[in-house]
Design a protein around this motif. Structure first.
Motif, PDB file in Angstrom:
ATOM      1  N   MET A   1       3.338   2.674   9.547  1.00 34.14           N
ATOM      2  CA  MET A   1       3.694   1.259   9.517  1.00 34.14           C
ATOM      3  C   MET A   1       2.445   0.392   9.384  1.00 34.14           C
ATOM      4  O   MET A   1       2.495  -0.677   8.821  1.00 34.14           O
ATOM      5  N   SER A   2       1.337   0.858   9.884  1.00 36.86           N
ATOM      6  CA  SER A   2       0.092   0.105   9.824  1.00 36.86           C
ATOM      7  C   SER A   2      -0.333  -0.178   8.390  1.00 36.86           C
ATOM      8  O   SER A   2      -0.880  -1.238   8.096  1.00 36.86           O
ATOM      9  N   ALA A   3      -0.083   0.754   7.485  1.00 33.79           N
ATOM     10  CA  ALA A   3      -0.467   0.563   6.087  1.00 33.79           C
ATOM     11  C   ALA A   3       0.310  -0.593   5.458  1.00 33.79           C
ATOM     12  O   ALA A   3      -0.224  -1.312   4.609  1.00 33.79           O
ATOM     13  N   VAL A   4       1.544  -0.782   5.884  1.00 36.20           N
ATOM     14  CA  VAL A   4       2.353  -1.880   5.360  1.00 36.20           C
ATOM     15  C   VAL A   4       1.737  -3.223   5.745  1.00 36.20           C
ATOM     16  O   VAL A   4       1.637  -4.140   4.927  1.00 36.20           O
ATOM     17  N   PHE A   5       1.303  -3.351   6.999  1.00 38.97           N
ATOM     18  CA  PHE A   5       0.688  -4.591   7.456  1.00 38.97           C
ATOM     19  C   PHE A   5      -0.642  -4.834   6.747  1.00 38.97           C
ATOM     20  O   PHE A   5      -0.979  -5.968   6.419  1.00 38.97           O
ATOM     21  N   LYS A   6      -1.417  -3.780   6.547  1.00 39.94           N
ATOM     22  CA  LYS A   6      -2.688  -3.927   5.833  1.00 39.94           C
ATOM     23  C   LYS A   6      -2.453  -4.391   4.400  1.00 39.94           C
ATOM     24  O   LYS A   6      -3.133  -5.293   3.909  1.00 39.94           O
ATOM     25  N   LEU A   7      -1.480  -3.809   3.729  1.00 38.68           N
ATOM     26  CA  LEU A   7      -1.153  -4.226   2.362  1.00 38.68           C
ATOM     27  C   LEU A   7      -0.677  -5.677   2.341  1.00 38.68           C
ATOM     28  O   LEU A   7      -1.106  -6.470   1.499  1.00 38.68           O
TER      29      LEU A   7
END
Length: 63
Positions: free
Chosen positions: A1-7
């Motif tokens: 889920m962290s990658a979604v926020f970074k994107l």
């Protein structure tokens, strides 16, 4: 889920840079939103830019 926020943070950051270069930013206002021009309302424009910039940094670093 962290990658979604970074994107999402990167996308918000890119939009912020684009809005500064264009001189217009879209911001939520009322039920929908409105475009704020740097020439017509510089105080509101820079306030929205700072908020979007902070949001972008928070999305990339905090979440």
């Amino acid at each position: 889920m962290s990658a979604v926020f970074k994107l999402l943070g990167i996308l918000v950051g890119l939009y912020t840079v684009y809005a500064v270069s264009k001189g217009e930013v879209f911001a939520k206002s009322g039920a929908w939103g409105r475009t704020i021009s740097r020439d017509d309302a510089p105080g509101e424009f820079w306030t929205v830019i700072v908020i979007y910039g902070g949001l972008a940094v928070a999305l990339v670093t905090v979440f």
